[in-house]
Motif scaffolding. Structure first.
Motif, mmCIF file in Angstrom:
data_model
loop_
_atom_site.group_PDB
_atom_site.id
_atom_site.type_symbol
_atom_site.label_atom_id
_atom_site.label_comp_id
_atom_site.label_asym_id
_atom_site.label_seq_id
_atom_site.Cartn_x
_atom_site.Cartn_y
_atom_site.Cartn_z
ATOM 1 N N VAL A 22 68.476 54.034 13.317
ATOM 2 C CA VAL A 22 69.770 53.443 13.033
ATOM 3 C C VAL A 22 70.503 54.344 12.077
ATOM 4 O O VAL A 22 69.936 55.250 11.498
ATOM 5 N N VAL A 23 71.791 54.079 11.863
ATOM 6 C CA VAL A 23 72.587 54.892 10.964
ATOM 7 C C VAL A 23 71.984 54.824 9.572
ATOM 8 O O VAL A 23 71.647 53.761 9.082
ATOM 9 N N ALA A 24 71.854 55.993 8.924
ATOM 10 C CA ALA A 24 71.287 56.029 7.587
ATOM 11 C C ALA A 24 72.151 56.878 6.696
ATOM 12 O O ALA A 24 72.806 57.803 7.147
ATOM 13 N N THR A 25 72.151 56.576 5.402
ATOM 14 C CA THR A 25 72.995 57.325 4.483
ATOM 15 C C THR A 25 72.195 58.006 3.398
ATOM 16 O O THR A 25 72.738 58.697 2.565
ATOM 17 N N SER A 90 73.030 61.831 7.392
ATOM 18 C CA SER A 90 74.106 60.901 7.059
ATOM 19 C C SER A 90 75.082 60.833 8.225
ATOM 20 O O SER A 90 75.460 61.870 8.782
ATOM 21 N N PRO A 91 75.498 59.640 8.622
ATOM 22 C CA PRO A 91 76.441 59.543 9.738
ATOM 23 C C PRO A 91 77.770 60.188 9.392
ATOM 24 O O PRO A 91 78.219 60.148 8.239
ATOM 25 N N ALA A 92 78.394 60.806 10.373
ATOM 26 C CA ALA A 92 79.680 61.458 10.155
ATOM 27 C C ALA A 92 80.759 60.416 9.864
ATOM 28 O O ALA A 92 80.750 59.319 10.420
ATOM 29 N N HIS A 246 73.395 68.958 6.093
ATOM 30 C CA HIS A 246 74.829 69.073 6.270
ATOM 31 C C HIS A 246 75.412 67.683 6.460
ATOM 32 O O HIS A 246 74.706 66.752 6.861
ATOM 33 N N THR A 247 76.661 67.572 6.215
ATOM 34 C CA THR A 247 77.332 66.278 6.325
ATOM 35 C C THR A 247 78.472 66.349 7.337
ATOM 36 O O THR A 247 78.931 67.432 7.698
ATOM 37 N N ASN A 248 78.899 65.184 7.768
ATOM 38 C CA ASN A 248 80.005 65.066 8.735
ATOM 39 C C ASN A 248 79.788 65.930 9.974
ATOM 40 O O ASN A 248 80.719 66.571 10.483
ATOM 41 N N ILE A 249 78.552 65.933 10.466
ATOM 42 C CA ILE A 249 78.222 66.705 11.668
ATOM 43 C C ILE A 249 78.857 66.023 12.877
ATOM 44 O O ILE A 249 78.596 64.855 13.157
ATOM 45 N N THR A 250 79.693 66.757 13.576
ATOM 46 C CA THR A 250 80.496 66.186 14.666
ATOM 47 C C THR A 250 80.549 67.141 15.853
ATOM 48 O O THR A 250 80.736 68.347 15.681
ATOM 49 N N PHE A 251 80.398 66.596 17.040
ATOM 50 C CA PHE A 251 80.391 67.395 18.271
ATOM 51 C C PHE A 251 81.658 67.123 19.076
ATOM 52 O O PHE A 251 82.025 65.970 19.319
ATOM 53 N N ALA A 280 77.641 62.543 14.560
ATOM 54 C CA ALA A 280 76.182 62.426 14.549
ATOM 55 C C ALA A 280 75.761 61.149 13.839
ATOM 56 O O ALA A 280 76.335 60.776 12.806
ATOM 57 N N VAL A 281 74.755 60.474 14.394
ATOM 58 C CA VAL A 281 74.176 59.304 13.740
ATOM 59 C C VAL A 281 72.705 59.538 13.375
ATOM 60 O O VAL A 281 72.145 58.828 12.555
#
Length: 440
Positions: A22-25, A90-92, A246-251, A280-281
């Motif tokens: 699940v989404v984790a921070t 961390s989720p984006a 890394h943070t805010n990983i987005t495709f 990314a989640v």
């Protein structure tokens, strides 16, 4: 890249799936020194002396000892599960990437490493060959047409450290091969043909700096036809030893397919990203990467430089990434090297002479061998002239008349005359299988 990670040429970042997927921070564990004392309770009965990290937080899981290459190949679902519980991405943040951030994100510029060598340094145990290859379901690229590698002595670009021989069997051989003949990357014509939409651009932050990599929509064994998985390089997800995720990983699949931001055009973000931004989640990299990797130089850790991401639909619906883009690419694990007749490498190189706006491809011929540690799978090497930003981009070959993924761009020469990617053996296969089953 220069021996050197390609993002890291693009930068690095991270991840590994949470136990519940699940989404984790939470942040991942500290990356301890490989020389750290042994820790009890390691998965799979590992005996390596190093741990992958520890934490003093109340109720935290005990650290996992760093497995040897042979031990890592034997990790089962429970082993990967224990590893995953200690490593989360961390989720984006939705909407974080606006047009200016996307256009200004850049590849990381590390210094050169030790040049490659073609001298044999001894054989290593053969890689297992009993795993059945995944069956292809999509055909994202044209058949490669590039020239075959030459037998000339290798040039001396900045290369990965070490001169270790390659592993035997499917993983490689007992030596490094001469540097292949240079083949220039070429931009894909606009608009991209539908099968090429599985390729995309990966954005992420390392600290306050915005960086870019590349990635590929790959098939999910446990969810056929409905994959939300993206294949890329470890260094596009995680900063290596002592680094942070890394943070805010987005495709962004099929980035700039229509040419909206080509040649200085000022198109809209929606025009540049036809399928939107898939944040990314969760994600996963090999433990060797988090415990050993030097983010500015290639080394034995580069032989495990692969990463897997799970992403979420930007509109909040249950429709998968594969369904939206119209396909995915199966990963061919333990591919017999003699059957990889040629490879086509894809990515968005952003360092000169490229600008990061075009999906470039290199028809590279039969890949050569590249190794820094004989106990680990020997990398595939081409003479492609890509640059920082194409890290994580897919390497495709033909199997049974269809295209499959066999590697991702990891390292390369500082003069952009060669690139290498990890050979995907049992370790990569078991990681994907765990990721797939846990997310079902």
């Amino acid at each position: 890249m220069s021996s050197i990670s390609r993002a890291t040429r693009a930068a690095l970042g991270a991840s590994v799936v949470a136990l519940t997927m699940v989404v984790a921070t939470a942040c991942g564990p500290d990356n301890s020194d490989p020389a750290a004392a042994p820790t009890a309770g390691a998965p799979g009965g590992t005996t390596a002396a190093a741990t992958t990290g520890a934490t003093d937080k109340p109720g935290a899981l005990p650290p996992i000892k760093l497995p040897t290459a042979d031990e890592l190949k034997k990790w089962n679902f429970d082993d990967w599960d224990k590893w995953a519980q200690q490593n989360v991405v961390s989720p984006a943040v939705k909407g974080f990437w606006d047009l200016q951030k996307v256009l200004k994100a850049k590849p990381y510029k590390p210094g050169p490493g030790t040049p490659p060598t073609a001298q044999p340094t001894g054989a290593a145990p053969a890689q297992p060959t009993t795993q059945p290859p995944a069956q292809p379901t999509a055909q994202p690229t044209a058949q490669p047409t590039a020239a075959q590698p030459t037998s000339a002595a290798p040039a001396q670009p900045g290369g990965s450290g070490g001169t270790g021989g390659g592993t035997g069997g499917n993983g490689g051989g007992s030596q490094n091969d001469p540097q292949p003949k240079l083949v220039e990357m070429k931009p894909l014509p606009h608009p991209f043909a539908k099968p090429a939409h599985v390729n995309g651009k990966l954005f992420f932050q390392d600290g306050k700096q915005d960086y870019v990599c590349s990635g590929t929509v790959v098939s999910d064994p446990a969810n056929p036809g409905k994959s939300n998985l993206v294949w890329t390089a470890s260094h596009c997800l995680h900063g290596g030893k002592g680094g942070k995720y890394h943070t805010n990983i987005t495709f962004a699949p099929a980035f700039n397919s229509g040419g909206a931001v080509s040649a200085g055009k000022q198109g809209t973000l929606a025009d540049a990203e036809p399928y939107g931004e898939w944040g990314a989640v969760s994600g996963m990299v090999a433990p060797q990467w988090t415990a050993e990797a030097d983010p500015e130089n290639g080394g034995p850790w580069s032989q495990y430089d692969f990463g897997i991401l799970k992403v979420a639909n930007p509109d909040g619906s249950a429709k998968s990434l594969e369904e939206v883009v119209g396909g995915s690419v199966p990963v061919w694990f333990n591919a017999p090297r003699e059957q990889i007749a040629s490879v086509s490498t894809y990515g968005y190189p952003a360092a000169k002479p490229f600008d990061g706006m075009e999906l470039e491809h290199c028809e590279a011929g039969k890949p050569a061998r590249r190794s820094m540690d004989a106990s680990r799978p020997t990398m595939l090497m081409t003479g492609c002239n890509g640059s920082g930003g194409d890290s994580g981009g897919g390497w495709f070959t033909s199997k049974d008349g269809k295209q499959v993924l066999v590697s991702d761009t990891s390292i390369g020469g500082s003069d952009n005359t060669w690139e290498a990617g990890p050979y995907l053996d049992d370790v990569a296969q078991h990681a994907l299988e765990y990721f797939s089953k846990k997310g079902k």
